[in-house]
Design a protein around this motif. Structure first.
Motif, PDB file in Angstrom:
ATOM      1  N   PRO A  11       0.846  -1.199   0.000  1.00  0.00           N
ATOM      2  CA  PRO A  11       0.000   0.000   0.000  1.00  0.00           C
ATOM      3  C   PRO A  11       0.880   1.247   0.000  1.00  0.00           C
ATOM      4  O   PRO A  11       1.934   1.284   0.652  1.00  0.00           O
ATOM      5  CB  PRO A  11      -0.773  -0.104   1.309  1.00  0.00           C
ATOM      6  N   ARG A  38       0.698  -4.850 -15.715  1.00  0.00           N
ATOM      7  CA  ARG A  38      -0.209  -4.733 -14.579  1.00  0.00           C
ATOM      8  C   ARG A  38      -1.625  -5.038 -15.044  1.00  0.00           C
ATOM      9  O   ARG A  38      -1.962  -4.911 -16.220  1.00  0.00           O
ATOM     10  CB  ARG A  38      -0.145  -3.339 -13.957  1.00  0.00           C
ATOM     11  N   ALA A  40      -5.571  -4.351 -13.465  1.00  0.00           N
ATOM     12  CA  ALA A  40      -6.525  -3.883 -12.465  1.00  0.00           C
ATOM     13  C   ALA A  40      -7.806  -4.691 -12.595  1.00  0.00           C
ATOM     14  O   ALA A  40      -8.102  -5.239 -13.669  1.00  0.00           O
ATOM     15  CB  ALA A  40      -6.795  -2.398 -12.656  1.00  0.00           C
ATOM     16  N   PHE A  88      -3.884   7.023  -7.972  1.00  0.00           N
ATOM     17  CA  PHE A  88      -4.901   6.030  -7.637  1.00  0.00           C
ATOM     18  C   PHE A  88      -5.019   4.990  -8.751  1.00  0.00           C
ATOM     19  O   PHE A  88      -5.183   3.792  -8.487  1.00  0.00           O
ATOM     20  CB  PHE A  88      -6.250   6.702  -7.419  1.00  0.00           C
ATOM     21  N   GLU A  89      -4.949   5.446  -9.990  1.00  0.00           N
ATOM     22  CA  GLU A  89      -5.152   4.542 -11.122  1.00  0.00           C
ATOM     23  C   GLU A  89      -3.992   3.581 -11.361  1.00  0.00           C
ATOM     24  O   GLU A  89      -4.071   2.727 -12.235  1.00  0.00           O
ATOM     25  CB  GLU A  89      -5.447   5.337 -12.401  1.00  0.00           C
ATOM     26  N   THR A  91      -3.189   1.509  -9.094  1.00  0.00           N
ATOM     27  CA  THR A  91      -3.558   0.347  -8.288  1.00  0.00           C
ATOM     28  C   THR A  91      -3.835  -0.844  -9.191  1.00  0.00           C
ATOM     29  O   THR A  91      -4.652  -0.769 -10.106  1.00  0.00           O
ATOM     30  CB  THR A  91      -4.802   0.652  -7.443  1.00  0.00           C
ATOM     31  N   ALA A  92      -3.126  -1.930  -8.955  1.00  0.00           N
ATOM     32  CA  ALA A  92      -3.246  -3.121  -9.799  1.00  0.00           C
ATOM     33  C   ALA A  92      -2.353  -4.222  -9.253  1.00  0.00           C
ATOM     34  O   ALA A  92      -1.511  -3.978  -8.380  1.00  0.00           O
ATOM     35  CB  ALA A  92      -2.835  -2.804 -11.240  1.00  0.00           C
ATOM     36  N   GLN A 119       0.944  -7.095  -5.467  1.00  0.00           N
ATOM     37  CA  GLN A 119      -0.136  -6.110  -5.435  1.00  0.00           C
ATOM     38  C   GLN A 119       0.373  -4.726  -5.046  1.00  0.00           C
ATOM     39  O   GLN A 119       1.075  -4.566  -4.033  1.00  0.00           O
ATOM     40  CB  GLN A 119      -1.221  -6.544  -4.446  1.00  0.00           C
ATOM     41  N   VAL A 120      -0.024  -3.741  -5.843  1.00  0.00           N
ATOM     42  CA  VAL A 120       0.235  -2.337  -5.525  1.00  0.00           C
ATOM     43  C   VAL A 120      -1.106  -1.651  -5.322  1.00  0.00           C
ATOM     44  O   VAL A 120      -1.975  -1.710  -6.204  1.00  0.00           O
ATOM     45  CB  VAL A 120       1.027  -1.653  -6.652  1.00  0.00           C
ATOM     46  N   THR A 121      -1.272  -1.029  -4.179  1.00  0.00           N
ATOM     47  CA  THR A 121      -2.514  -0.325  -3.880  1.00  0.00           C
ATOM     48  C   THR A 121      -2.194   1.118  -3.504  1.00  0.00           C
ATOM     49  O   THR A 121      -1.473   1.365  -2.532  1.00  0.00           O
ATOM     50  CB  THR A 121      -3.267  -0.998  -2.721  1.00  0.00           C
ATOM     51  N   VAL A 122      -2.719   2.039  -4.290  1.00  0.00           N
ATOM     52  CA  VAL A 122      -2.504   3.463  -4.040  1.00  0.00           C
ATOM     53  C   VAL A 122      -3.780   4.022  -3.424  1.00  0.00           C
ATOM     54  O   VAL A 122      -4.836   4.029  -4.064  1.00  0.00           O
ATOM     55  CB  VAL A 122      -2.149   4.219  -5.324  1.00  0.00           C
ATOM     56  N   SER A 123      -3.673   4.431  -2.184  1.00  0.00           N
ATOM     57  CA  SER A 123      -4.853   4.964  -1.504  1.00  0.00           C
ATOM     58  C   SER A 123      -4.414   5.945  -0.436  1.00  0.00           C
ATOM     59  O   SER A 123      -3.284   5.887   0.066  1.00  0.00           O
ATOM     60  CB  SER A 123      -5.673   3.835  -0.893  1.00  0.00           C
TER      61      SER A 123
END
Length: 124
Positions: A11, A38, A40, A88-89, A91-92, A119-123
């Motif tokens: 994250p 990647r 999503a 954010f985009e 994330t995938a 997993q990469v999560t941008v939040s």
């Protein structure tokens, strides 16, 4: 055979950075070209960058030019993807893949060997 193992996904907040690693093993004649992809949820797998590991020649997909950098350390059999200014985009699930030739583009169907992904999560 060729094996690829990705690591480094996590994250991260928007604007942050991550470096993904892809450890490659197996027959070197089958895997000189390494790509990062990647996927999503609900979207097709997208090619991001590729590198010809003997020479270091690289190419990028337009959406990540200037933000992502692919590199390799041949002594460690590892290919990296440095990702900056994450959005954010971005994330995938991120995958690395291998093929013999880098002549062609970043179409996922052209790559023969695949890792399991990280997993990469941008939040925020």
């Amino acid at each position: 055979q060729v094996q690829l193992v990705e690591s480094g996904g996590a994250p991260v907040q928007p604007g942050g950075s991550l470096r993904l690693s892809c450890l490659v093993s197996g027959d070197p004649d089958k895997r000189p070209c390494i790509g990062w992809f990647r996927q999503a949820p609900g979207k097709e797998r997208e090619g991001l960058a590729k590198i010809l590991t003997p020479t270091g020649a690289v190419s990028y997909a337009d959406p990540v030019k200037g933000r992502f950098t692919i590199s390799r350390d041949n002594a460690k059999n590892t290919v990296y993807l440095q990702m900056n200014s994450l959005k954010f985009e971005d994330t995938a699930m991120y995958y690395c893949a291998a093929r013999k030739y880098c002549t062609y583009g970043l179409d996922a169907s052209g790559f023969t060997y695949w890792g399991q992904g990280t997993q990469v999560t941008v939040s925020s």
